[in-house]
Design a protein around this motif. Structure first.
Motif, short mmCIF file in Angstrom:
data_model
loop_
_atom_site.label_atom_id
_atom_site.label_comp_id
_atom_site.label_asym_id
_atom_site.label_seq_id
_atom_site.Cartn_x
_atom_site.Cartn_y
_atom_site.Cartn_z
N LYS A 1 -2.31 9.92 1.05
CA LYS A 1 -3.73 9.69 0.78
C LYS A 1 -4.49 9.71 2.11
CE LYS A 1 -2.45 6.47 -2.92
NZ LYS A 1 -2.60 5.08 -3.43
N SER B 1 0.80 -1.22 0.00
CA SER B 1 0.00 0.00 0.00
C SER B 1 0.84 1.28 0.00
CB SER B 1 -0.92 0.01 1.21
OG SER B 1 -0.18 -0.08 2.41
N GLU C 1 -6.31 7.55 3.29
CA GLU C 1 -6.22 6.23 3.93
C GLU C 1 -4.88 6.00 4.63
OE1 GLU C 1 -7.09 6.91 0.75
OE2 GLU C 1 -6.32 5.36 -0.63
N ASP C 2 -3.94 6.92 4.50
CA ASP C 2 -2.70 6.85 5.26
C ASP C 2 -2.86 7.42 6.67
OD1 ASP C 2 -1.00 7.78 2.25
OD2 ASP C 2 -1.08 5.77 3.14
#
Length: 124
Positions: free
Chosen positions: A87, A63, A89-90
């Motif tokens: 991002k 990822s 999602e990080d």
């Protein structure tokens, strides 16, 4: 024994960059492999990246591959995590960890010492 202190977290917009640092105490830093893990709210802690004692062997989670870079400066007892193209999602608390013996590992149970963590928040 080693103590770890992370720094460099913060709030950044998607597409931005941050560099995390992890300073280690003690004179035996060079004998440890170092790793970065992260834990997002409501999720389990996950592997991000690791580096062996000499810095010539690294692992990355799929990822983050191509976006994150781990490095270490044994003279400064410090490991770094350069994070680019961030991002949402990080977003997570990022933890630094040390593993005795110098060989890096994907598995959090292989690491004996952990920092307190630093928050990274990526806004969309």
């Amino acid at each position: 024994q080693v103590q770890l202190v992370e720094s460099g977290g913060g709030l950044v917009q998607a597409g931005g960059s941050l560099r995390l640092s992890c300073a280690a105490s003690g004179r035996t830093f060079i004998t440890y492999a170092m790793g970065w893990f992260r834990q997002a709210p409501g999720k389990e802690r996950e592997f991000v990246t690791s580096i062996n004692w000499s810095g010539d062997n690294t692992y990355y989670a799929n990822s983050v591959k191509g976006r994150f870079t781990i490095s270490r400066d044994n003279a400064k007892n410090t490991v770094y995590l350069q994070m680019n193209s961030l991002k949402p999602e990080d977003t997570a608390v990022y933890y630094c960890a040390a593993r005795e013996g110098g060989r890096n590992s994907y598995t959090d149970s292989a690491y004996s010492y952990w920092g307190q963590g630093t928050q990274v928040t990526v806004s969309s």
